[in-house]
Design a protein around this motif. Structure first.
Motif, PDB file in Angstrom:
ATOM      1  N   PHE A 160       0.816  -1.210   0.000  1.00 43.79           N
ATOM      2  CA  PHE A 160       0.000   0.000   0.000  1.00 43.79           C
ATOM      3  C   PHE A 160       0.854   1.267   0.000  1.00 43.79           C
ATOM      4  O   PHE A 160       0.338   2.353   0.216  1.00 43.79           O
ATOM      5  CB  PHE A 160      -0.941   0.010   1.216  1.00 43.79           C
ATOM      6  N   CYS A 165       2.570   7.813 -10.439  1.00 44.39           N
ATOM      7  CA  CYS A 165       2.243   7.338 -11.784  1.00 44.39           C
ATOM      8  C   CYS A 165       3.213   7.975 -12.779  1.00 44.39           C
ATOM      9  O   CYS A 165       3.431   9.190 -12.757  1.00 44.39           O
ATOM     10  CB  CYS A 165       0.795   7.720 -12.122  1.00 44.39           C
ATOM     11  N   VAL A 172      -0.166   7.091  -6.067  1.00 39.18           N
ATOM     12  CA  VAL A 172      -1.151   6.006  -6.121  1.00 39.18           C
ATOM     13  C   VAL A 172      -0.608   4.826  -5.327  1.00 39.18           C
ATOM     14  O   VAL A 172       0.582   4.504  -5.421  1.00 39.18           O
ATOM     15  CB  VAL A 172      -1.415   5.570  -7.583  1.00 39.18           C
ATOM     16  N   VAL A 175      -0.640  -1.265  -5.083  1.00 40.29           N
ATOM     17  CA  VAL A 175      -1.547  -2.315  -5.540  1.00 40.29           C
ATOM     18  C   VAL A 175      -2.625  -1.777  -6.490  1.00 40.29           C
ATOM     19  O   VAL A 175      -3.343  -2.558  -7.112  1.00 40.29           O
ATOM     20  CB  VAL A 175      -2.234  -3.004  -4.340  1.00 40.29           C
ATOM     21  N   GLN A 176      -2.759  -0.459  -6.595  1.00 41.26           N
ATOM     22  CA  GLN A 176      -3.802   0.123  -7.424  1.00 41.26           C
ATOM     23  C   GLN A 176      -3.252   0.748  -8.703  1.00 41.26           C
ATOM     24  O   GLN A 176      -3.986   1.439  -9.428  1.00 41.26           O
ATOM     25  CB  GLN A 176      -4.584   1.182  -6.629  1.00 41.26           C
ATOM     26  N   GLU A 178      -2.280  -0.607 -11.594  1.00 39.99           N
ATOM     27  CA  GLU A 178      -2.909  -1.110 -12.813  1.00 39.99           C
ATOM     28  C   GLU A 178      -4.342  -0.599 -12.965  1.00 39.99           C
ATOM     29  O   GLU A 178      -4.782  -0.239 -14.058  1.00 39.99           O
ATOM     30  CB  GLU A 178      -2.901  -2.648 -12.810  1.00 39.99           C
ATOM     31  N   GLU A 179      -5.035  -0.562 -11.850  1.00 39.29           N
ATOM     32  CA  GLU A 179      -6.404  -0.034 -11.880  1.00 39.29           C
ATOM     33  C   GLU A 179      -6.406   1.451 -12.225  1.00 39.29           C
ATOM     34  O   GLU A 179      -7.279   1.944 -12.945  1.00 39.29           O
ATOM     35  CB  GLU A 179      -7.068  -0.257 -10.519  1.00 39.29           C
ATOM     36  N   HIS A 180      -5.396   2.192 -11.718  1.00 39.68           N
ATOM     37  CA  HIS A 180      -5.299   3.630 -11.998  1.00 39.68           C
ATOM     38  C   HIS A 180      -5.105   3.891 -13.486  1.00 39.68           C
ATOM     39  O   HIS A 180      -5.594   4.896 -14.027  1.00 39.68           O
ATOM     40  CB  HIS A 180      -4.142   4.219 -11.182  1.00 39.68           C
TER      41      HIS A 180
END
Length: 561
Positions: A160, A165, A172, A175-176, A178-180
């Motif tokens: 976390f 980015c 970010v 773990v997020q 790829e989602e971002h």
């Protein structure tokens, strides 16, 4: 000798731990003391070293929480000598408390490897830096608790942890990432039309599609009926070679608008005629209702008087009938015969009066039913009146819009009935008003004005607030965004001096108010304190209960489509 105690109670987390020793009400200190505390420092209830020592009237010592617990009982007694306890005789033992806080204790993390000892009142200070104290990871979504000694190593591998980015530089959680990328405004995407340009930021893709040579663009005259579409220069070549056809389409549209305008005017005149007829019928019904009401009141009074007379005559008849039955002599018979004739005459008169009363009653009942029918008709007219009024207002607004559309980048807006409209704004019935739309050119930006006669925001109740609104238009796909033209807001002076009030602003390209609209209109932008009510209403800006507002858009640099 009391054995050393090694019980460890749960500790308060560091971020909520106070600077002084003031735990919530607990029993005595359950720490491992370097030297066993003397018995005089131990509570008579919990047998632990005293926490916030209190002394009773009999000389024994208790923890504060233990003393409070005893005093809540029905008949509290000292646990040492069974003497009755009185709350007024239980007081804080400051000297004993100070001596206990100066006793040395081992760190509660002794089992984890900490060998430090300190006086009790400095224990919390030590725990704030103890390398073996359990602490929480500072990353918000992480629930990991580790010894402070190992936390730096965890921060380097925490799933976390925040990373930036590489496209938009936004922090970010790891773990997020790829989602971002699925929503990152700077993430590079290929052109959907497979043109030669690659790696287009997501937030510029829509702008690219407008300019892309492979994107089909409609003809500028598509709203007039031309259905031609082409890529690149095909549209401009089509427009240059189809001028006569386009002029015919515009002429046909103009003819349709004139016919529609004629129909609207005819409907307006018809509605006005119907409205006048309904008003006349309503006035006639009101007069009839008033007349019938007076007539009903008069008949009710007459009916009451007649009923009283009928009752009197009925009693008189009963007396005469009794006299007739009780008469036995001839002389009496002759006398009663004359009285009988008189009685029959009176009875005949009473019967005639009863017939008249019945006739009047039937007339009254018919009048009451007529009045009821007229009241229902009147209520129907009253319920339909607001509907026709609203239809007339809508038709009038539609007529004004068809008549006053401007394509020169300038709006002149006349607001009539200023006093009533301001009152509606003050009471919240109609807080704001929108003008008819206007355009920078025939195929340019679509805009309108919005005014709060009683003010909005900081100008509420003291000023007139005037705003400029960018609307969704038919030609937005061929226009440049965001909207960048200079805008001038004006209140026109109706006097000979022509001292107009104005305010000019340059649109902020980053504001959502000037981006391409995705709904009917963008958020309004302008002046909440454009002009005070005192200035507006005390000079020649207000005349004949009307004001004139104007918006002028600088068309410099705009293509005259």
């Amino acid at each position: 000798m009391v054995p050393a105690l090694g019980i460890c109670f749960p500790k308060v987390p560091l971020r909520s731990r106070p600077l002084q020793i003031s735990w919530p009400p607990l029993r005595g200190y359950a720490y491992n003391f370097v030297e066993t505390p003397p018995a005089k420092y131990c509570c008579g209830v919990c047998s632990l070293p005293l926490r916030e020592a209190h002394q009773t009237g009999c000389g024994h010592r208790l923890c504060r929480s233990c003393a409070d617990g005893l005093l809540t009982e029905t008949n509290p007694q000292c646990p040492e000598c069974s003497e009755p306890l009185d709350q007024k005789q239980v007081y804080r033992d400051t000297c004993c408390n100070r001596e206990i806080l100066n006793l040395h204790v081992f760190c509660p993390n002794e089992a984890s490897g900490c060998c430090e000892t300190m006086v009790l009142h400095k224990l919390l200070v030590h725990l704030d830096t103890c390398p073996y104290e359990l602490v929480a990871c500072h990353n918000d979504a992480c629930s990991m608790h580790l010894a402070r000694l190992y936390m730096p190593q965890h921060h380097g591998t925490c799933p976390f942890r925040l990373e930036f980015c590489k496209f938009c530089s936004a922090p970010v959680p790891c773990v997020q990432l790829e989602e971002h990328k699925q929503t990152c405004p700077k993430y590079l995407l290929p052109c959907p039309n497979n043109c030669d340009e690659h790696g287009i930021p997501r937030n510029e893709l829509e702008k690219h599609l407008v300019q892309c040579a492979l994107t089909e663009q409609p003809c500028s005259f598509h709203r007039f009926g031309c259905d031609f579409k082409a890529c690149g220069k095909g549209v401009s070549e089509h427009e240059a070679g189809s001028v006569p056809q386009h002029l015919l389409l515009v002429l046909r549209k103009h003819t349709e608008l004139q016919e529609t305008l004629g129909q609207v005017q005819g409907e307006l005149e018809q509605k006005a005629s119907v409205f006048e007829q309904m008003q006349l019928r309503l006035e006639r019904a009101e007069r009839d209702a008033e007349h019938w009401g007076k007539l009903v009141s008069k008949n009710e009074a007459s009916l009451t008087s007649t009923m009283e007379k009928v009752t009197s005559q009925t009693k008189r008849m009963q007396v005469l009938e009794k006299l007739w039955e009780s008469s036995n002599g001839l002389s009496t018979m002759s006398l009663e015969s004359s009285r009988s004739r008189e009685c029959h005459d009176n009875l005949k008169g009473v019967r005639q009066m009863l017939e008249v009363v019945k006739t009047r009653l039937s007339t009254l009942e018919s009048l009451q039913s007529t009045v009821g029918t007229m009241e229902k008709t009147l209520q129907t007219h009253e319920s339909l009146l607001p509907v026709h009024t609203q239809r007339l207002a809508d038709t009038d607004l539609r007529f004004q819009l068809l008549e006053t559309v401007s394509c020169s980048g300038r709006l002149v807006w006349k607001l009539t009935d200023y006093a009533q409209r301001k009152q509606d704004a003050t009471t919240g019935i109609t807080p704001s008003l929108y003008s008819q739309p206007f355009y920078t050119t025939t195929f340019g930006y679509k805009m309108c004005a919005r005014v709060y006669l009683n003010g909005d925001g900081v100008g509420r109740g003291t000023h007139l607030s005037l705003f400029f609104v960018v609307m969704r238009g038919e030609y937005d796909t061929i226009l440049s965004w965001p909207f960048r033209q200079r805008v001038t807001l004006m209140l026109l002076d109706q006097g000979p001096g022509r001292k107009h009030l104005s305010d000019t602003f340059k649109p902020d390209p980053t504001s959502s108010s000037f981006k391409r609209p995705t709904s009917e209109m963008n958020v309004a932008s302008g002046c909440p304190m454009f002009v005070s009510h005192g200035v507006l209403e005390s000079r020649t800006y207000l005349k004949d209960d009307s004001i004139f507002l104007s918006i002028v858009v600088d068309r410099t640099g705009l293509d005259d489509l």
